[in-house]
Design a protein around this motif. Structure first.
Motif, PDB file in Angstrom:
ATOM      1  N   HIS A 197       0.625  -1.240   0.247  1.00  0.00           N
ATOM      2  CA  HIS A 197      -0.099   0.139   0.209  1.00  0.00           C
ATOM      3  C   HIS A 197       0.535   1.509  -0.157  1.00  0.00           C
ATOM      4  N   GLU A 198       1.384   1.221  -1.085  1.00  0.00           N
ATOM      5  CA  GLU A 198       2.171   3.070  -1.691  1.00  0.00           C
ATOM      6  C   GLU A 198       3.601   3.400  -0.719  1.00  0.00           C
ATOM      7  N   ARG A 269      -4.496  11.316  -7.038  1.00  0.00           N
ATOM      8  CA  ARG A 269      -3.312  11.048  -5.939  1.00  0.00           C
ATOM      9  C   ARG A 269      -1.679   9.986  -6.338  1.00  0.00           C
ATOM     10  N   TYR A 270      -2.169   9.239  -8.266  1.00  0.00           N
ATOM     11  CA  TYR A 270      -0.782   9.089  -7.750  1.00  0.00           C
ATOM     12  C   TYR A 270      -0.341   9.726  -9.605  1.00  0.00           C
ATOM     13  N   LEU A 363       4.821   8.128  -5.020  1.00  0.00           N
ATOM     14  CA  LEU A 363       3.678   7.366  -4.129  1.00  0.00           C
ATOM     15  C   LEU A 363       2.676   6.740  -4.957  1.00  0.00           C
ATOM     16  N   ARG A 364       2.483   4.930  -5.736  1.00  0.00           N
ATOM     17  CA  ARG A 364       2.055   4.726  -5.584  1.00  0.00           C
ATOM     18  C   ARG A 364       1.605   2.785  -4.904  1.00  0.00           C
ATOM     19  N   PRO A 365       0.555   2.516  -5.261  1.00  0.00           N
ATOM     20  CA  PRO A 365       0.045   1.166  -4.279  1.00  0.00           C
ATOM     21  C   PRO A 365       1.156  -0.110  -5.863  1.00  0.00           C
TER      22      PRO A 365
END
Length: 815
Positions: A197-198, A269-270, A363-365
């Motif tokens: 998760h991120e 967000r990503y 920032l990314r999952p």
């Protein structure tokens, strides 16, 4: 049909084998373009086109908290939602548009396994986060609402990677107690492999047990995501959020800024984390693709014009034009397919390189990584087929329009066809030069940025500095606990071998969060405008400026007499002194400033002015100039100190002793120690990587453009052999004949520059925010690019020019 296709391919292979130079050049230039394009598609696909790696990913939204229109200040903590808003509004107010709302944040802990503490990063989450993301543990259970209360036993969920790497995939891990920093946690579950998760989380804790009710909440903000109720839209959610009272969201208290909640798709967000780089990368690759296609079209056109005699002879012997066109198409298929295979290999290498660059880590999952998958391969195949279809039109058109009688009679292309072919070649070359100029201008501006940043005056000497910081436990975050420890750490740092001096720095609040503080100068009624005041101040111990080699221009440094109950004093930087009291001495002047939220303004007396410096700025190289206010640490103590140590020798030798000292005096807590020069190098390397990427692609584009110029001039020289021979027979010198060819090259280059340089000033706007110490219209860069392109193209033209000068007049006239 298959027999004819097999025959055409076999014939195409034999024909291409007779022109190995053309084959290698065509395949390599197209492979570069296809490989770069596939890599660019993979980068864009990862965060913009591919489905989010969560079930119902299209229903996930991210909530943010921003000031109401007309309210001072900007987004707090990168627009994250304050914990108060999450706890008192989002968890208690029913929103019909959302069926689930979850919050999380990240942080580091020290994992104690019996040896040296291991720094691990994890998430502090509301227990329903896992339900929202629809992920289940492979061992044990996930967090529950019962875990998210004060006073309950503390629990933790481990990532699969931490479980296998640090606990040897122990199947009995559930129920085992582990120590993270200063707290024991019971492991209740292990998440599946690949789920982090991120932020590469290695563990997850519930939110509430991490809060300390005896002090200010240790978690100030959360990233909040929600899942839309089936049948509800993002617009409906935004309408519901707009009905919430801004004062309720902000909470009670004079220091709070009226806020509102906004919602956006979670994908933003990503995608926004690398948006600028991704789009710039795609635009650069697009230029390379166009240059490569124009170059290959040029090569194919030159070859086709040279083959006109062959086409004419075959037509005279009875070959149908359709057969010739089909064979030419088969040759393009061989070239394009070979380039596509080689391009995918290049794409895989590029993606591996891009994934390893710090500037591309965002920032990314998991599941949103750059990769060469079926989608990228499909894109590559379609791109190759499209290019092949376009390129096959060139020889097909030449073959179908060949004047058989004229070519057989004259032994060369007809005058009209030859001129039309040359004009088309020249158009291709001008387009290539134009695009190469745009890329080179961008690379030149970025290179100038790197040079300027490498010469930035930081205002302090970072070369022999070490910065260390501990994370005090929550019970220590009161002055009676952290202040004695801070003094002890400073005293023991000074005793370490190789330490020349040591001091403390911390950030102190000025004004309410999300708003500029009010600074009122002595004798004035109105506060200074926001542009002249800092958003926060710094508390430093005596000797701080000396340790960092920051010059005290006027007045004095802080000393041992600047204590809690003595006169409140301040030191300001020269930037503030010159603008707050222009033409006057700032020493002895007083000003009022908001400090702690809700507290009355504090009157500070200026006792010193220091040189402008960026020592306390997070972005050392990129920080803008501005006002800075320093206060004595004893008058504005903080539970979040940073220790700065100047080494008498190599700073690297102090890293381990500093970490060990911090770990001993602040046990079971994460500690950090690094060289200040590393911060400078890291920031410079990020800008340098961007510059090198653009420069690398620009050089590739220029190389492809040079191929185009070489092809045009070579073909032109071949067609003008008879003319050049006549000129030589009439007395033209070799220098004169060489100049004829170079003038053609200079003319094409000048046209490309005349178009490319003005276009560059427009096309470079997306990277303007990344330029520092220069602008997108920097005349020096434009002049340098023009000179370099002209010099390089003329140099590349020397070979065909020399060949033109060596034409034997007798041979030419005899032909």
């Amino acid at each position: 049909m298959s027999m004819f296709l097999h025959f055409d391919l076999r014939t195409a292979l034999r024909a291409l084998a007779r022109s190995p130079g053309f084959l290698v050049t065509a395949v390599l230039s197209l492979a570069i373009a296809i490989g770069a394009s596939a890599a660019a598609f993979s980068v864009l696909d990862a965060v913009r086109l591919r489905a989010l790696p969560f079930p119902d990913g299209d229903r996930l939204v991210v909530l943010s908290e921003v000031p109401l229109e007309g309210s001072p200040g900007g987004c707090r903590t990168a627009c994250d939602v304050s914990y108060e808003t999450y706890a008192n509004v989002l968890r208690t107010t029913p929103l019909h548009s959302l069926d689930l709302v979850a919050g999380y944040t990240g942080g580091g802990k020290a994992l104690n396994l019996g040896g040296d503490p291991i720094l691990v990063f994890g998430g502090v989450v509301s227990p329903n986060l896992f339900d929202l993301l629809q992920v289940r543990p492979v061992l044990g259970r996930s967090l529950t609402p019962e875990d998210d209360r004060l006073g309950v036993p503390t629990v933790v969920v481990l990532s699969h990677e931490l479980w296998t790497s640090r606990f040897e995939a122990d199947p009995r891990i559930v129920g085992r107690s582990i120590r993270l920093s200063d707290t024991d946690y019971t492991v209740v579950g292990v998440m599946p492999s690949g789920f982090n998760h991120e932020v590469q989380s290695q563990f997850w804790l519930p939110v509430v047990p991490t809060l300390d009710p005896s002090t200010r909440p240790s978690i100030r903000s959360l990233t909040v995501i929600g899942r839309l109720t089936p049948g509800m839209s993002l617009a409906q959610l935004r309408g519901e959020l707009a009905t919430l009272d801004g004062a309720v969201i902000a909470g009670t208290g004079k220091d709070r800024t009226p806020m509102k909640l906004e919602a956006a798709p979670l994908r933003t967000r990503y995608s926004e984390s690398t948006q600028a780089h991704d789009l710039i990368f795609a635009a650069i690759v697009g230029c390379i693709l166009l240059i490569a296609v124009a170059n290959l079209a040029n090569l194919v056109l030159v070859r086709s014009l040279h083959q006109q005699r062959e086409f004419a002879i075959r037509s005279a012997l009875g070959a149908r034009s359709g057969r010739i066109v089909r064979e030419q198409f088969a040759q393009q298929v061989v070239i394009v397919l070979s380039a596509a295979v080689l391009g995918m290999v290049l794409s895989a290498w590029l993606l591996s390189r891009l994934g390893s660059l710090d500037t591309m880590r965002s920032l990314r999952p998991s599941g949103m990584e750059y990769r060469l998958d079926a989608r990228v391969i499909g894109f590559t195949v379609l791109l190759a087929l499209g290019i092949g279809a376009l390129l096959s039109l060139v020889p097909s058109r030449v073959a179908s329009r060949t004047d058989v009688q004229g070519v057989l009679r004259d032994g060369a292309p007809t005058t009209t066809g030859g001129r039309r072919g040359i004009r088309l070649q020249q158009v291709f070359v001008v387009a290539q030069i134009t695009l190469a100029v745009i890329l080179l201008t961008g690379a030149g501006l970025m290179a100038r940025t790197v040079v300027r940043l490498s010469r930035v005056d930081l205002g302090f000497d970072p070369e022999r500095l070490v910065e260390g910081s501990p994370s005090f436990p929550h019970p220590w975050r009161v002055k009676e606990r952290f202040l004695p420890v801070t003094r002890q750490i400073t005293a023991e740092l000074l005793q370490l071998p190789g330490v020349e001096s040591a001091a403390v720095r911390s950030t102190v609040a000025l004004g309410p969060r999300g708003a500029s503080p009010r600074v009122v100068l002595e004798g004035q009624a109105e506060p200074l405008p926001p542009g002249l005041v800092p958003s926060s101040g710094f508390a430093v111990t005596p000797g701080y400026f000396g340790a960092l080699d920051i010059r005290v221009l006027r007045g004095r440094d802080f000393d041992s007499h600047d204590l809690e109950h003595t006169q409140p004093v301040a030191i300001i930087n020269d930037w503030a002194a010159r603008r707050w009291w222009p033409g006057d001495d700032a020493l002895g002047r007083t000003f009022r400033v908001d400090t702690l939220p809700g507290a009355p303004p504090l009157t500070l007396t200026v006792v010193g002015v220091v040189a402008d410096n960026k020592a306390a700025q997070q972005n050392l190289l990129l920080a803008d100039e501005g006002a800075e206010i320093y206060r004595p640490y004893e008058q504005a103590p903080s539970a979040f100190p940073a220790f700065v140590i100047r080494a008498s020798g190599s700073p690297a030798a102090l890293l381990r002793p500093t970490r060990e000292l911090l770990a001993r005096l602040v046990p079971d807590r994460p500690v950090f120690a690094t060289r200040s020069s590393e911060r400078v190098d890291d920031q410079l390397s990020g800008v340098r990587v961007n510059a090198l990427q653009i420069l690398g692609f620009a050089l590739v584009g220029l190389g492809l453009a040079l191929m185009g110029i070489y092809g045009v001039l070579s073909y032109t020289v071949g067609r003008r052999t008879q003319e050049l021979g006549v000129r030589g027979a009439l007395g033209a010198t070799r220098g004169r004949l060489t100049a004829l060819v170079l003038v053609d090259a200079a003319r094409l280059t000048a046209i490309g520059l005349a178009i490319g340089l003005p276009l560059a000033s427009v096309a470079i706007r997306p990277i303007e925010s990344g330029l520092h110490g220069t602008s997108r219209t920097d005349p020096l860069v434009y002049v340098a690019v023009g000179a370099v392109v002209m010099l390089v193209t003329l140099t590349a033209s020397l070979l065909p020019a020399r060949r033109a000068s060596r034409v034997d007049p007798i041979v030419a006239l005899r032909a």
